[in-house]
Motif scaffolding. Sequence first.
Motif: not given
Length: 395
Positions: A290-293, A331-338
């Motif tokens: 969420w922060d990085v994106g 990428w799935r974990e990145f999206a979930s984090s977002y």
Amino acid sequence: MVDLDEIRKRAQAAAEKATGSLQKSMEESNQQLERMRENLNVSAEPDDAAQDGTAQSAADAQRQVELLGQMFSPEMIQQLSVTEEMIRQTVDRKVAEAAALGVDGFMSQMFGEDMGIISAALETLAMEDEEDASEEQELDLALEQELYTLLDQKLAQIEALPEAEPVTYPKNTPQWKHFGILLSGIISSLNNHELDGMDVEQHTPVMEQQIVSLVRRSWGINGRSELLDTIRYLSREGYELRYQIYCDADTVEQVPDESVDEEDRESACRGWRFAQHYKARYVPGFMTGWDVGRAAMLARWGCYLGWITEGEAEGILWELSQRAEESLHSWREFASSYLFGGLMWKLLCGDSAAESYLGYLTDAAIDLLTGKPEDNEGQWKECPWPGARKIGFQG
């Protein structure tokens, strides 16, 4: 949406107004012509002393009568009528052409290459108007629980998406730059931005102004200094730190520096309940996406607006890439984090529209992971996550 019927009505009204003005002008001129003729007819014969002085005046007046007579002769009146009919036919033809082109074609013909920008801006304004006009649902405890359930469903939906295994990226290769740009993928997809280079859009005055307005309105950022301060905050603290603070507090009263403002206190209570609900399942590092994106998106916006150089933007994206690779593992974990951070943000804001927001984020992630390049989708699918797969959850 452009209302062609409304265009036709306005065009017809304009033609009728022009015709009315023309007819009025003709009537007034005819009245003037009659008055001048009457003046000539009723004038008494001048005496010998005034005869020389009035002869020229009479001649001038007679000439004006002749000119006006020619201007509003039957032949001229007929020609004006023909012109009026041509105007009406032209209006009808242009409206018919607009109808045949359709709304997009009509607007494109009017505004050329900037039409895509203007169309997007109009759609955004329409969405904002609809949101403003809609009746907001009160964000109470029951709705919070429903949103937790919805988030769990969306996270499971994303986790079930197909994804290639991570690969090792050599240091200082173009792969890292591309990966850094793709960290802005979700926001870029929601805004229809480009993802094949640093620039988010083509450089046109309309689009540049739209991006400036977006950054100022949504982030309160007005230039280079504020942009770098915000990116620095997201990179070093951000919601990861805020989530950790809420997780560590046994009660909301233990949250440090809590404001006495009632609205801020309610916001803190919602954030604390969110953290307490999820802290056994997700560590603070899970908030990194969420922060990085968002920081990656700000870096690209800042570069596009000229607030930072492309070299500075690349350096920022490199640091963000390293942080993402260390804390997340696909990428799935990145999206979930977002999605995870997005719901916490909506709760802190007291925004009851969180349900639709989670839907937008999920749709963007699905397009990035499963879409086709010819549809300007699937960018994450074409760029595997860097590094070996690790376990990113606890509990």
